[in-house]
Design a protein around this motif. Structure first.
Motif, mmCIF file in Angstrom:
data_model
loop_
_atom_site.group_PDB
_atom_site.id
_atom_site.type_symbol
_atom_site.label_atom_id
_atom_site.label_comp_id
_atom_site.label_asym_id
_atom_site.label_seq_id
_atom_site.Cartn_x
_atom_site.Cartn_y
_atom_site.Cartn_z
ATOM 1 N N ARG A 139 0.834 -1.203 0.000
ATOM 2 C CA ARG A 139 0.000 0.000 0.000
ATOM 3 C C ARG A 139 0.870 1.255 0.000
ATOM 4 O O ARG A 139 0.595 2.213 -0.737
ATOM 5 C CB ARG A 139 -0.942 0.004 1.200
ATOM 6 N N ALA A 140 1.918 1.268 0.835
ATOM 7 C CA ALA A 140 2.794 2.436 0.899
ATOM 8 C C ALA A 140 3.437 2.718 -0.447
ATOM 9 O O ALA A 140 3.585 3.885 -0.852
ATOM 10 C CB ALA A 140 3.872 2.227 1.966
ATOM 11 N N ARG A 141 3.827 1.677 -1.155
ATOM 12 C CA ARG A 141 4.438 1.874 -2.470
ATOM 13 C C ARG A 141 3.429 2.454 -3.450
ATOM 14 O O ARG A 141 3.774 3.355 -4.241
ATOM 15 C CB ARG A 141 5.004 0.555 -3.000
ATOM 16 N N MET A 142 2.185 1.985 -3.414
ATOM 17 C CA MET A 142 1.187 2.537 -4.318
ATOM 18 C C MET A 142 0.920 4.011 -4.008
ATOM 19 O O MET A 142 0.766 4.829 -4.930
ATOM 20 C CB MET A 142 -0.119 1.743 -4.232
ATOM 21 N N GLN A 143 0.907 4.375 -2.738
ATOM 22 C CA GLN A 143 0.728 5.782 -2.380
ATOM 23 C C GLN A 143 1.883 6.625 -2.908
ATOM 24 O O GLN A 143 1.677 7.734 -3.409
ATOM 25 C CB GLN A 143 0.600 5.904 -0.859
ATOM 26 N N GLU A 144 3.091 6.082 -2.810
ATOM 27 C CA GLU A 144 4.262 6.786 -3.325
ATOM 28 C C GLU A 144 4.170 6.958 -4.837
ATOM 29 O O GLU A 144 4.485 8.029 -5.383
ATOM 30 C CB GLU A 144 5.528 6.026 -2.955
ATOM 31 N N LEU A 145 3.731 5.915 -5.540
ATOM 32 C CA LEU A 145 3.642 5.991 -6.999
ATOM 33 C C LEU A 145 2.618 7.031 -7.442
ATOM 34 O O LEU A 145 2.853 7.767 -8.417
ATOM 35 C CB LEU A 145 3.301 4.619 -7.568
ATOM 36 N N PHE A 146 1.497 7.107 -6.750
ATOM 37 C CA PHE A 146 0.522 8.139 -7.079
ATOM 38 C C PHE A 146 1.132 9.526 -6.907
ATOM 39 O O PHE A 146 0.893 10.427 -7.722
ATOM 40 C CB PHE A 146 -0.734 7.996 -6.213
ATOM 41 N N ASP A 188 -3.236 -9.399 -3.970
ATOM 42 C CA ASP A 188 -2.750 -8.147 -4.559
ATOM 43 C C ASP A 188 -3.531 -6.992 -3.946
ATOM 44 O O ASP A 188 -4.768 -7.050 -3.848
ATOM 45 C CB ASP A 188 -2.966 -8.199 -6.076
ATOM 46 N N VAL A 189 -2.823 -5.931 -3.568
ATOM 47 C CA VAL A 189 -3.515 -4.746 -3.059
ATOM 48 C C VAL A 189 -4.513 -4.202 -4.076
ATOM 49 O O VAL A 189 -5.522 -3.591 -3.708
ATOM 50 C CB VAL A 189 -2.510 -3.631 -2.658
ATOM 51 N N LEU A 190 -4.279 -4.431 -5.374
ATOM 52 C CA LEU A 190 -5.128 -3.873 -6.421
ATOM 53 C C LEU A 190 -6.298 -4.773 -6.815
ATOM 54 O O LEU A 190 -7.072 -4.412 -7.698
ATOM 55 C CB LEU A 190 -4.285 -3.573 -7.664
ATOM 56 N N ARG A 191 -6.440 -5.901 -6.160
ATOM 57 C CA ARG A 191 -7.509 -6.837 -6.547
ATOM 58 C C ARG A 191 -8.877 -6.159 -6.571
ATOM 59 O O ARG A 191 -9.659 -6.321 -7.513
ATOM 60 C CB ARG A 191 -7.540 -8.022 -5.577
ATOM 61 N N ASP A 192 -9.182 -5.375 -5.540
ATOM 62 C CA ASP A 192 -10.517 -4.785 -5.451
ATOM 63 C C ASP A 192 -10.729 -3.655 -6.433
ATOM 64 O O ASP A 192 -11.880 -3.305 -6.726
ATOM 65 C CB ASP A 192 -10.783 -4.308 -4.022
ATOM 66 N N ASP A 193 -9.668 -3.066 -6.971
ATOM 67 C CA ASP A 193 -9.852 -2.101 -8.058
ATOM 68 C C ASP A 193 -10.546 -2.775 -9.237
ATOM 69 O O ASP A 193 -11.463 -2.212 -9.848
ATOM 70 C CB ASP A 193 -8.500 -1.548 -8.515
#
Length: 289
Positions: free
Chosen positions: A184-191, A230-235
């Motif tokens: 999750r932290a990495r996805m926040q950083e990428l955004f 995957d953190v993105l599964r629910d997307d």
């Protein structure tokens, strides 16, 4: 039973192997033996007038052309790292797959990469004037493909574990926040790298789940494939729910026991190649998702 105990066959070995490889080593390792379709390296002119690399995988048929957009959190990734996925989809569908590069953040934040993808679609349509087009992408590439489809009519969409929203409190974000590669932290950083200061947070081209019902109704038949761990599964599942409510044709598949980025791990993970074959069947006939 822990989540690690539930990993699909070969997934644990694939995770360990990938962690110890540089990008160039990873590209070679995962692509080994994946040379079924004749390829041609080419380029296109990006939205800022720059030259961008592309690779064409020539299938045996004259069906749709797939424009494939690699992932990498809008900040990395490459054509080479997605060799196996493109090879299998070209081989199993018989269609032409074109894998493209694009400008990356943070040097080139939103919407530079998206504008390059649009330029690529326009130019390759000119090169294949009599062929319908399908858009595809993985992770951030799935985000770009879906955003492009809102106002670039195509015959179909093939999206692998895409980034479709910025809600970091979904069940999958909470459950897999700290492990399995993408956190999750990495996805926040990428955004934050792709959209500094959140200046475009309400733009559906950045977060497609914020699109209106009217925008979603513009989408073609879609093949949606998510990774179960995957953190993105629910997307992906949330996107599928909205498409269902709007009666938009789509096929959703959540592959159990696999992690983010799995589709290019078929050398060790049988489920990866199986999902690519599933996508290829859709590519061969997008009207039957």
């Amino acid at each position: 039973m822990t989540e690690k105990d539930q990993l699909a066959p070969g997934m644990a070995e694939a995770i360990r192997t990938h962690e110890n490889l540089s990008d160039s080593e990873a590209a070679s390792f995962w692509a080994e033996g994946a040379d079924w379709a004749p390829t041609e390296d080419t380029d296109y002119t990006g939205a800022a007038g720059q030259s961008q690399a592309a690779r064409v995988y020539n299938g045996a048929a004259s069906g749709p052309v797939m424009l494939y957009i690699h992932g990498g959190g809008w900040t990395g990734g490459s054509i080479a790292l997605n060799e196996r996925a493109c090879q299998i989809m070209a081989r199993d569908s018989g269609c032409t797959v074109i894998s493209i590069s694009y400008r990356l953040a943070p040097e080139h934040p939103f919407p530079a990469g998206l504008e390059d993808c649009r330029a690529a679609l326009d130019q390759f349509r000119d090169r294949y004037p009599d062929r319908p087009f399908v858009l595809s992408g993985a992770s951030a590439g799935g985000n770009l493909a879906l955003a492009l489809a809102f106002d670039a009519p195509v015959q179909g969409l093939v999206l692998f574990y895409g980034v479709f929203g910025d809600d970091f409190e979904t069940p999958s974000y909470r459950r897999y926040a700290e492990g399995f590669g993408l956190t999750r932290a990495r996805m926040q950083e990428l955004f934050s790298l792709y959209d500094p200061q959140g200046a475009h947070a309400t733009d559906p081209r950045l977060c497609p789940l914020k699109a209106s019902d009217g925008q979603l109704r513009l989408l073609p038949p879609s093949c949606l494939i998510a990774a179960g761990i995957d953190v993105l599964r629910d997307d992906t599942t949330t996107l599928a729910e909205r498409l269902t409510l709007l009666s938009i044709p789509h096929n959703l598949h959540v592959e159990p026991g696999v992690t983010h980025g799995f589709i290019n791990r078929g050398r060790l993970v049988p489920a990866a190649d199986a999902c690519l074959t599933r996508a290829a069947r859709f590519l061969a006939d997008p009207e039957q998702p």
